[in-house]
Design a protein around this motif. Structure first.
Motif, PDB file in Angstrom:
ATOM      1  N   ILE A 107     -13.587  32.142 -44.141  1.00  0.00           N
ATOM      2  CA  ILE A 107     -12.497  31.684 -45.006  1.00  0.00           C
ATOM      3  C   ILE A 107     -12.467  30.159 -44.982  1.00  0.00           C
ATOM      4  O   ILE A 107     -12.728  29.551 -43.936  1.00  0.00           O
ATOM      5  CB  ILE A 107     -11.131  32.199 -44.459  1.00  0.00           C
ATOM      6  N   CYS A 108     -12.143  29.564 -46.116  1.00  0.00           N
ATOM      7  CA  CYS A 108     -11.957  28.112 -46.066  1.00  0.00           C
ATOM      8  C   CYS A 108     -10.616  27.728 -46.659  1.00  0.00           C
ATOM      9  O   CYS A 108     -10.029  28.472 -47.451  1.00  0.00           O
ATOM     10  CB  CYS A 108     -13.118  27.371 -46.729  1.00  0.00           C
ATOM     11  N   PHE A 109     -10.153  26.573 -46.249  1.00  0.00           N
ATOM     12  CA  PHE A 109      -8.827  26.104 -46.650  1.00  0.00           C
ATOM     13  C   PHE A 109      -8.928  24.669 -47.152  1.00  0.00           C
ATOM     14  O   PHE A 109      -9.492  23.798 -46.482  1.00  0.00           O
ATOM     15  CB  PHE A 109      -7.872  26.177 -45.449  1.00  0.00           C
ATOM     16  N   LEU A 110      -8.375  24.442 -48.335  1.00  0.00           N
ATOM     17  CA  LEU A 110      -8.374  23.092 -48.911  1.00  0.00           C
ATOM     18  C   LEU A 110      -6.926  22.672 -49.194  1.00  0.00           C
ATOM     19  O   LEU A 110      -6.230  23.321 -49.983  1.00  0.00           O
ATOM     20  CB  LEU A 110      -9.188  23.093 -50.219  1.00  0.00           C
ATOM     21  N   PRO A 111      -6.451  21.600 -48.545  1.00  0.00           N
ATOM     22  CA  PRO A 111      -5.094  21.122 -48.846  1.00  0.00           C
ATOM     23  C   PRO A 111      -5.102  20.427 -50.210  1.00  0.00           C
ATOM     24  O   PRO A 111      -5.726  19.378 -50.366  1.00  0.00           O
ATOM     25  CB  PRO A 111      -4.785  20.139 -47.708  1.00  0.00           C
ATOM     26  N   ARG A 112      -4.433  21.042 -51.169  1.00  0.00           N
ATOM     27  CA  ARG A 112      -4.563  20.584 -52.566  1.00  0.00           C
ATOM     28  C   ARG A 112      -4.252  19.105 -52.749  1.00  0.00           C
ATOM     29  O   ARG A 112      -4.953  18.392 -53.484  1.00  0.00           O
ATOM     30  CB  ARG A 112      -3.616  21.417 -53.450  1.00  0.00           C
ATOM     31  N   HIS A 113      -3.186  18.654 -52.122  1.00  0.00           N
ATOM     32  CA  HIS A 113      -2.758  17.263 -52.330  1.00  0.00           C
ATOM     33  C   HIS A 113      -3.275  16.329 -51.233  1.00  0.00           C
ATOM     34  O   HIS A 113      -2.809  15.192 -51.113  1.00  0.00           O
ATOM     35  CB  HIS A 113      -1.224  17.191 -52.397  1.00  0.00           C
ATOM     36  N   GLY A 114      -4.239  16.825 -50.454  1.00  0.00           N
ATOM     37  CA  GLY A 114      -4.759  16.039 -49.339  1.00  0.00           C
ATOM     38  C   GLY A 114      -3.810  16.140 -48.154  1.00  0.00           C
ATOM     39  O   GLY A 114      -2.633  16.464 -48.322  1.00  0.00           O
TER      40      GLY A 114
ATOM     41  N   THR B 128       0.544  22.589 -61.006  1.00  0.00           N
ATOM     42  CA  THR B 128      -0.824  22.598 -60.463  1.00  0.00           C
ATOM     43  C   THR B 128      -1.772  23.702 -60.950  1.00  0.00           C
ATOM     44  O   THR B 128      -2.971  23.613 -60.702  1.00  0.00           O
ATOM     45  CB  THR B 128      -0.793  22.663 -58.915  1.00  0.00           C
ATOM     46  N   ALA B 129      -1.277  24.732 -61.617  1.00  0.00           N
ATOM     47  CA  ALA B 129      -2.173  25.864 -61.959  1.00  0.00           C
ATOM     48  C   ALA B 129      -3.296  25.437 -62.912  1.00  0.00           C
ATOM     49  O   ALA B 129      -4.395  25.988 -62.893  1.00  0.00           O
ATOM     50  CB  ALA B 129      -1.375  27.010 -62.567  1.00  0.00           C
ATOM     51  N   ILE B 130      -2.977  24.451 -63.764  1.00  0.00           N
ATOM     52  CA  ILE B 130      -3.971  23.886 -64.694  1.00  0.00           C
ATOM     53  C   ILE B 130      -4.370  22.509 -64.181  1.00  0.00           C
ATOM     54  O   ILE B 130      -3.479  21.720 -63.845  1.00  0.00           O
ATOM     55  CB  ILE B 130      -3.381  23.775 -66.120  1.00  0.00           C
ATOM     56  N   PRO B 131      -5.645  22.195 -64.072  1.00  0.00           N
ATOM     57  CA  PRO B 131      -6.799  22.942 -64.551  1.00  0.00           C
ATOM     58  C   PRO B 131      -7.455  23.850 -63.504  1.00  0.00           C
ATOM     59  O   PRO B 131      -8.508  24.403 -63.792  1.00  0.00           O
ATOM     60  CB  PRO B 131      -7.771  21.834 -64.977  1.00  0.00           C
TER      61      PRO B 131
ATOM     62  N   SER C  24      -6.180  33.715 -58.068  1.00  0.00           N
ATOM     63  CA  SER C  24      -4.826  34.272 -58.128  1.00  0.00           C
ATOM     64  C   SER C  24      -3.885  33.318 -57.437  1.00  0.00           C
ATOM     65  O   SER C  24      -4.320  32.505 -56.617  1.00  0.00           O
ATOM     66  CB  SER C  24      -4.748  35.632 -57.425  1.00  0.00           C
ATOM     67  N   MET C  25      -2.599  33.471 -57.754  1.00  0.00           N
ATOM     68  CA  MET C  25      -1.627  32.537 -57.181  1.00  0.00           C
ATOM     69  C   MET C  25      -0.479  33.259 -56.503  1.00  0.00           C
ATOM     70  O   MET C  25       0.036  34.246 -57.021  1.00  0.00           O
ATOM     71  CB  MET C  25      -1.078  31.639 -58.287  1.00  0.00           C
ATOM     72  N   ILE C  26      -0.101  32.746 -55.330  1.00  0.00           N
ATOM     73  CA  ILE C  26       1.162  33.131 -54.697  1.00  0.00           C
ATOM     74  C   ILE C  26       2.114  31.972 -54.999  1.00  0.00           C
ATOM     75  O   ILE C  26       1.944  30.873 -54.458  1.00  0.00           O
ATOM     76  CB  ILE C  26       1.016  33.308 -53.174  1.00  0.00           C
ATOM     77  N   ALA C  27       3.054  32.205 -55.927  1.00  0.00           N
ATOM     78  CA  ALA C  27       3.995  31.139 -56.297  1.00  0.00           C
ATOM     79  C   ALA C  27       5.306  31.380 -55.554  1.00  0.00           C
ATOM     80  O   ALA C  27       5.858  32.477 -55.603  1.00  0.00           O
ATOM     81  CB  ALA C  27       4.223  31.144 -57.806  1.00  0.00           C
TER      82      ALA C  27
ATOM     83  N   ILE D 206     -10.423  32.711 -54.889  1.00  0.00           N
ATOM     84  CA  ILE D 206      -9.496  31.638 -54.505  1.00  0.00           C
ATOM     85  C   ILE D 206      -8.073  32.190 -54.569  1.00  0.00           C
ATOM     86  O   ILE D 206      -7.664  32.765 -55.589  1.00  0.00           O
ATOM     87  CB  ILE D 206      -9.582  30.430 -55.465  1.00  0.00           C
ATOM     88  N   ILE D 207      -7.344  32.022 -53.470  1.00  0.00           N
ATOM     89  CA  ILE D 207      -5.903  32.307 -53.495  1.00  0.00           C
ATOM     90  C   ILE D 207      -5.206  30.954 -53.474  1.00  0.00           C
ATOM     91  O   ILE D 207      -5.343  30.192 -52.511  1.00  0.00           O
ATOM     92  CB  ILE D 207      -5.458  33.147 -52.281  1.00  0.00           C
ATOM     93  N   ALA D 208      -4.504  30.652 -54.554  1.00  0.00           N
ATOM     94  CA  ALA D 208      -3.791  29.385 -54.641  1.00  0.00           C
ATOM     95  C   ALA D 208      -2.341  29.623 -54.243  1.00  0.00           C
ATOM     96  O   ALA D 208      -1.750  30.642 -54.604  1.00  0.00           O
ATOM     97  CB  ALA D 208      -3.865  28.851 -56.066  1.00  0.00           C
ATOM     98  N   VAL D 209      -1.785  28.702 -53.488  1.00  0.00           N
ATOM     99  CA  VAL D 209      -0.373  28.800 -53.109  1.00  0.00           C
ATOM    100  C   VAL D 209       0.332  27.610 -53.735  1.00  0.00           C
ATOM    101  O   VAL D 209      -0.166  26.477 -53.659  1.00  0.00           O
ATOM    102  CB  VAL D 209      -0.216  28.785 -51.571  1.00  0.00           C
ATOM    103  N   SER D 210       1.467  27.884 -54.396  1.00  0.00           N
ATOM    104  CA  SER D 210       2.101  26.801 -55.138  1.00  0.00           C
ATOM    105  C   SER D 210       3.617  26.956 -55.156  1.00  0.00           C
ATOM    106  O   SER D 210       4.134  28.068 -55.312  1.00  0.00           O
ATOM    107  CB  SER D 210       1.557  26.855 -56.569  1.00  0.00           C
TER     108      SER D 210
END
Ligand code: ADE
Length: 272
Positions: free
Chosen positions: A51-58, A188-191, A204-207, A85-89
């Motif tokens: 699994i990898c994790f990327l902090p979206r905003h750094g 953040t969902a786009i792009p 997919s997103m967990i909002a 990709i599971i995006a959390v927002s």
């Protein structure tokens, strides 16, 4: 670079990543033709899966939504071989019944962004992919089921309106989005979702709902947004821990063949 590979990626705020989630953790820096991703990527093992994790905003939340280099972020994940990709927002709610701390697994997006590079294809290569269903239906169903089975207040489906930001909406904008029937609002969902589809990665997103936006509230307070996003971190982590075990790694969905049905034109392909 290195020969690291990963199965599933999480893109989210740094509060979401928890040292207990992964074993054999390492940090890697990846370069892409579009520049550097938001930060180094944390990679590790979760059972049989990588699994990898990327902090979206750094780390330290340094990058504004309009300045995110999403092409570098998604390209880096593709380079790692990521299939999902599971995006959390954090999002605002446009419906009375979606209260702060509720969770939404959206199934639609309405794009109101203005100034974000949203395709990998340019400089003479024009590619039109289908994007009617922007989130992976298979993975979103699985995540909804997991959240539901854990007793969280989760809404299956919903339209996420993606605004440019970084300022929050005016009251007029918020009322219009509500009148149009949109459910949640974020920046953040786009792009991300578009680029993931071009890369044939499920997205997919967990909002997590942090506020009611200004159709309902006097103002959106950043303190409330942060406080409520933090309150939901434990729930999101619990959902992720199960999802990382249970989500199928085999893609049986529209996402994996997005480019097969695409219309692409490149100068050398056009007959004169
Ligand atoms: N993120 C969290 N709350 C938001 C709101 N009300 N508008 C846009 N993005 C948000």
């Amino acid at each position: 670079m290195n020969n690291e590979k990963a199965d599933i990626a999480i893109i989210g705020g740094s509060g979401i990543y928890d040292g207990n989630m992964l074993d054999r953790v390492r940090e890697i820096d990846i370069d892409t033709p579009f520049g550097k991703p938001s930060d180094s990527i944390t990679i590790g093992e979760h059972g049989e899966r990588t699994i990898c994790f990327l902090p979206r905003h750094g780390k330290g939340h340094r990058i504004s939504p309009s300045e995110l280099n999403s092409r570098a972020n998604i390209f880096a994940l593709k380079k790692l071989g990521v299939k999902r990709i599971i995006a959390v927002s954090a999002v605002g709610s446009l419906k009375e019944e979606l209260a702060p701390l509720d969770i939404v697994i959206p199934d639609q997006i309405y794009d109101r962004t203005r100034s974000r590079p949203s395709t990998f294809f340019e400089d003479g290569i024009v590619t039109h992919i289908g994007f009617a269903d922007p989130f992976c239906p298979e993975m979103s169903d699985a995540i909804t089921e997991i959240a539901d089975s854990k007793g969280y207040s989760v809404n299956k489906g919903g339209t996420y309106v993606c605004m440019e930001g970084p300022q929050f909406s005016t009251r007029a904008e918020s009322r219009v989005y509500k009148a149009l029937g949109f459910d949640i609002i974020g920046m953040t969902a786009i792009p991300e979702a578009k680029l993931a589809r071009e890369a044939e990665i499920c997205y997919s997103m967990i909002a997590t709902v942090t506020d009611y936006d200004v159709w309902h509230e006097e103002d959106v307070s950043i303190e409330t947004v942060i406080a409520n996003a933090m309150k939901n971190e434990e729930a999101v982590k619990a959902i992720l821990m199960d999802a990382l075990d249970r989500i199928s790694l085999e893609q049986n969905c529209i996402c994996k063949n997005a480019l097969a049905g695409a219309i692409t034109t490149a100068p050398e392909m056009i007959s004169h």
